[in-house]
Design a protein around this motif. Structure first.
Motif, PDB file in Angstrom:
ATOM      1  N   ASP A 232       2.806  11.689   1.803  1.00 52.15           N
ATOM      2  CA  ASP A 232       2.446  11.791   0.399  1.00 52.15           C
ATOM      3  C   ASP A 232       2.740  10.282   0.183  1.00 52.15           C
ATOM      4  OD1 ASP A 232       3.072  15.131  -0.608  1.00 52.15           O
ATOM      5  OD2 ASP A 232       1.457  14.114   0.621  1.00 52.15           O
ATOM      6  N   ARG A 233       4.022   9.654   0.042  1.00 51.73           N
ATOM      7  CA  ARG A 233       4.679   8.397  -0.439  1.00 51.73           C
ATOM      8  C   ARG A 233       3.633   7.338   0.187  1.00 51.73           C
ATOM      9  NH1 ARG A 233       7.245   4.643   2.002  1.00 51.73           N
ATOM     10  NH2 ARG A 233       8.009   6.073   3.725  1.00 51.73           N
ATOM     11  N   LEU A 234       3.259   7.395   1.485  1.00 55.15           N
ATOM     12  CA  LEU A 234       2.314   6.334   2.075  1.00 55.15           C
ATOM     13  C   LEU A 234       0.954   6.395   1.485  1.00 55.15           C
ATOM     14  CD1 LEU A 234       3.038   6.653   6.027  1.00 55.15           C
ATOM     15  CD2 LEU A 234       3.674   4.737   4.223  1.00 55.15           C
ATOM     16  N   ALA A 235       0.505   7.651   1.105  1.00 55.31           N
ATOM     17  CA  ALA A 235      -0.673   7.800   0.585  1.00 55.31           C
ATOM     18  C   ALA A 235      -0.767   7.143  -0.622  1.00 55.31           C
ATOM     19  CB  ALA A 235      -1.125   9.398   0.694  1.00 55.31           C
ATOM     20  N   LEU A 236       0.402   7.478  -1.659  1.00 55.65           N
ATOM     21  CA  LEU A 236       0.502   6.935  -2.897  1.00 55.65           C
ATOM     22  C   LEU A 236       0.412   5.314  -2.762  1.00 55.65           C
ATOM     23  CD1 LEU A 236       2.652   9.146  -4.968  1.00 55.65           C
ATOM     24  CD2 LEU A 236       0.084   9.063  -4.933  1.00 55.65           C
ATOM     25  N   GLU A 237       1.166   4.779  -2.009  1.00 51.94           N
ATOM     26  CA  GLU A 237       1.449   3.507  -1.582  1.00 51.94           C
ATOM     27  C   GLU A 237       0.312   2.667  -1.126  1.00 51.94           C
ATOM     28  OE1 GLU A 237       5.976   3.354  -0.537  1.00 51.94           O
ATOM     29  OE2 GLU A 237       4.582   2.917   1.070  1.00 51.94           O
ATOM     30  N   ASP A 238      -0.642   3.412  -0.577  1.00 56.17           N
ATOM     31  CA  ASP A 238      -1.911   2.827   0.112  1.00 56.17           C
ATOM     32  C   ASP A 238      -2.702   2.677  -1.167  1.00 56.17           C
ATOM     33  OD1 ASP A 238      -4.385   2.256   1.101  1.00 56.17           O
ATOM     34  OD2 ASP A 238      -4.229   3.851   2.652  1.00 56.17           O
ATOM     35  N   ALA A 239      -3.059   3.910  -1.883  1.00 56.94           N
ATOM     36  CA  ALA A 239      -3.818   3.942  -3.170  1.00 56.94           C
ATOM     37  C   ALA A 239      -3.455   2.907  -4.108  1.00 56.94           C
ATOM     38  CB  ALA A 239      -3.743   5.285  -3.739  1.00 56.94           C
ATOM     39  N   ALA A 240      -2.162   2.770  -4.360  1.00 58.58           N
ATOM     40  CA  ALA A 240      -1.748   1.889  -5.595  1.00 58.58           C
ATOM     41  C   ALA A 240      -1.920   0.325  -5.147  1.00 58.58           C
ATOM     42  CB  ALA A 240      -0.093   1.781  -5.496  1.00 58.58           C
ATOM     43  N   VAL A 241      -1.779   0.001  -3.878  1.00 55.36           N
ATOM     44  CA  VAL A 241      -1.923  -1.366  -3.222  1.00 55.36           C
ATOM     45  C   VAL A 241      -3.470  -1.623  -3.436  1.00 55.36           C
ATOM     46  CG1 VAL A 241      -1.979  -3.018  -1.238  1.00 55.36           C
ATOM     47  CG2 VAL A 241      -0.058  -1.625  -1.771  1.00 55.36           C
ATOM     48  N   ARG A 242      -4.341  -0.622  -3.055  1.00 50.45           N
ATOM     49  CA  ARG A 242      -5.703  -0.926  -3.404  1.00 50.45           C
ATOM     50  C   ARG A 242      -5.993  -1.081  -4.623  1.00 50.45           C
ATOM     51  NH1 ARG A 242      -8.623   0.058   1.322  1.00 50.45           N
ATOM     52  NH2 ARG A 242      -7.415   1.327   2.942  1.00 50.45           N
ATOM     53  N   LEU A 243      -5.378  -0.407  -5.579  1.00 50.94           N
ATOM     54  CA  LEU A 243      -5.689  -0.645  -7.022  1.00 50.94           C
ATOM     55  C   LEU A 243      -5.400  -2.100  -7.627  1.00 50.94           C
ATOM     56  CD1 LEU A 243      -4.686   2.848  -8.540  1.00 50.94           C
ATOM     57  CD2 LEU A 243      -6.877   1.799  -8.675  1.00 50.94           C
ATOM     58  N   VAL A 244      -4.149  -2.575  -7.055  1.00 45.99           N
ATOM     59  CA  VAL A 244      -3.573  -3.642  -7.232  1.00 45.99           C
ATOM     60  C   VAL A 244      -4.614  -4.828  -6.761  1.00 45.99           C
ATOM     61  CG1 VAL A 244      -1.741  -5.515  -6.921  1.00 45.99           C
ATOM     62  CG2 VAL A 244      -1.117  -3.000  -7.773  1.00 45.99           C
ATOM     63  N   THR A 245      -4.925  -4.579  -5.607  1.00 46.11           N
ATOM     64  CA  THR A 245      -5.897  -5.959  -5.063  1.00 46.11           C
ATOM     65  C   THR A 245      -7.108  -5.907  -5.666  1.00 46.11           C
ATOM     66  OG1 THR A 245      -6.725  -4.282  -3.542  1.00 46.11           O
ATOM     67  CG2 THR A 245      -4.567  -5.807  -2.957  1.00 46.11           C
ATOM     68  N   GLN A 246      -7.763  -4.923  -6.363  1.00 44.66           N
ATOM     69  CA  GLN A 246      -8.829  -4.992  -7.342  1.00 44.66           C
ATOM     70  C   GLN A 246      -8.546  -5.803  -8.388  1.00 44.66           C
ATOM     71  OE1 GLN A 246     -10.247  -0.877  -8.205  1.00 44.66           O
ATOM     72  NE2 GLN A 246     -10.407  -0.409  -5.927  1.00 44.66           N
ATOM     73  N   GLY A 247      -7.250  -5.797  -9.266  1.00 48.59           N
ATOM     74  CA  GLY A 247      -7.096  -6.575 -10.058  1.00 48.59           C
ATOM     75  C   GLY A 247      -7.735  -6.187 -11.598  1.00 48.59           C
ATOM     76  N   ARG A 248      -7.883  -4.961 -11.598  1.00 45.73           N
ATOM     77  CA  ARG A 248      -8.566  -4.561 -12.867  1.00 45.73           C
ATOM     78  C   ARG A 248      -8.123  -3.229 -13.220  1.00 45.73           C
ATOM     79  NH1 ARG A 248     -12.821  -1.422 -11.026  1.00 45.73           N
ATOM     80  NH2 ARG A 248     -13.605  -1.376  -9.330  1.00 45.73           N
ATOM     81  N   GLY A 249      -8.252  -2.538 -14.524  1.00 44.96           N
ATOM     82  CA  GLY A 249      -8.166  -1.213 -14.729  1.00 44.96           C
ATOM     83  C   GLY A 249      -8.964  -0.131 -14.182  1.00 44.96           C
ATOM     84  N   ALA A 250      -8.437   0.840 -13.534  1.00 44.86           N
ATOM     85  CA  ALA A 250      -9.024   2.044 -12.719  1.00 44.86           C
ATOM     86  C   ALA A 250      -8.343   3.281 -12.626  1.00 44.86           C
ATOM     87  CB  ALA A 250      -9.353   1.330 -11.398  1.00 44.86           C
TER      88      ALA A 250
END
Length: 284
Positions: A232-250
């Motif tokens: 679960d931690r890796l799944a959340l980290e993966d999603a969080a990093v993808r959100l950050v790299t998008q550089g916008r609200g989502a």
């Protein structure tokens, strides 16, 4: 094993419910509802397949290692993806290869239930468990000479079914060893998926560090204590990093173990170029 007349009686509406195994009868009913018939059910050839996807990369060394398990036997070993499309095949002898080619049991063809009807491969994907289909239990008349066992492959991080391993042979050569080989193969692929995910995790961390070097950061706030398993931690980290790299609200949702849902909200941080990611949990 079902009698060939059982399927005919089923199609005529004359079969009693206790004369065929429940999983087989349930599959026949789904096939009939989909408009399939024993004479028209055929595997579908798929186009534009990625034969270098993560599942195939994980399975290739397992298939090479277990090639000797089917060598010089009329057995076939298959890798299918989560949709039922076959990607890899090991066959023990040339005669059986010709038999399997004739029924489309080859890479690129779909053995999903809506295409070919009742098979071990398709049933394992529908029921999410090991399934055996023998002889006349197959919906397609072309498959009545074969027996198969199939086991789902689960992604060790998400827990979702990523694919399936199927072992098949002529009816008179079927044995309990088929299930053993299917489980052994699926376990091997799952271990390789875990190894590849570790490589993916390292790549994500490198991507995150590069983003930070350009002034982008991440702050995570949670609505509950982060008592999470590694998956679960890796799944959340993966999603969080993808959100950050998008550089916008989502906003995204991530399905965790035990039925929990994590909702991640990414918002630009005031006074900086960073992204804050807030997480809250529901269910479970």
């Amino acid at each position: 094993m079902a009698d060939v007349l059982d399927l005919e009686r089923f199609l005529d509406g004359e079969l009693a419910g206790d004369e065929v195994r429940a999983p087989i009868l349930n599959s026949w009913q789904r096939c009939q509802a989909a408009g399939l018939t024993p004479d028209t059910a055929r595997p579908r050839l798929s186009n534009d397949l990625d034969f270098d996807c993560e599942l195939v990369r994980a399975a290739r060394p397992v298939f090479e290692r277990l090639r000797t398990a089917v060598a010089d036997t009329p057995a076939g070993m298959f890798l299918g993806d989560e949709t039922g499309v076959m990607f890899l095949r090991n066959v023990g002898d040339k005669a059986q290869s010709r038999v399997l080619d004739a029924v489309g049991a080859a890479p690129g063809f779909s053995y999903a239930e809506p295409d070919i009807g009742t098979t071990a491969l398709g049933s394992a994907l529908v029921e999410r468990r090991t399934c055996r289909v023998a002889g006349n239990e197959h919906f397609s008349a072309n498959l009545h000479g074969l027996t198969a066992v199939a086991t789902p492959i689960r992604n060790p991080l998400s827990g979702r079914v990523a694919g399936v391993i199927s072992i098949t042979c002529p009816n008179d050569r079927a044995s309990e060893e088929m299930a053993v080989l299917a489980h052994r193969s699926a376990t091997g692929v799952e271990q390789r998926l875990l190894e590849l995910s570790s490589e993916h995790e390292r790549a994500l961390m490198e991507e995150f560090l590069r983003a930070k070097s350009f002034g982008t950061g991440i702050a995570i706030a949670s609505s509950a204590p982060l008592a999470l398993c590694r998956r679960d931690r890796l799944a959340l980290e993966d999603a969080a990093v993808r959100l950050v790299t998008q550089g916008r609200g989502a906003v995204v949702e991530v399905t965790l173990s035990e039925g929990r849902i994590a909702t991640l909200l990414a918002q630009p941080m005031s006074g900086s170029t960073g992204i804050a990611v807030e997480v809250w949990f529901t269910g479970g």
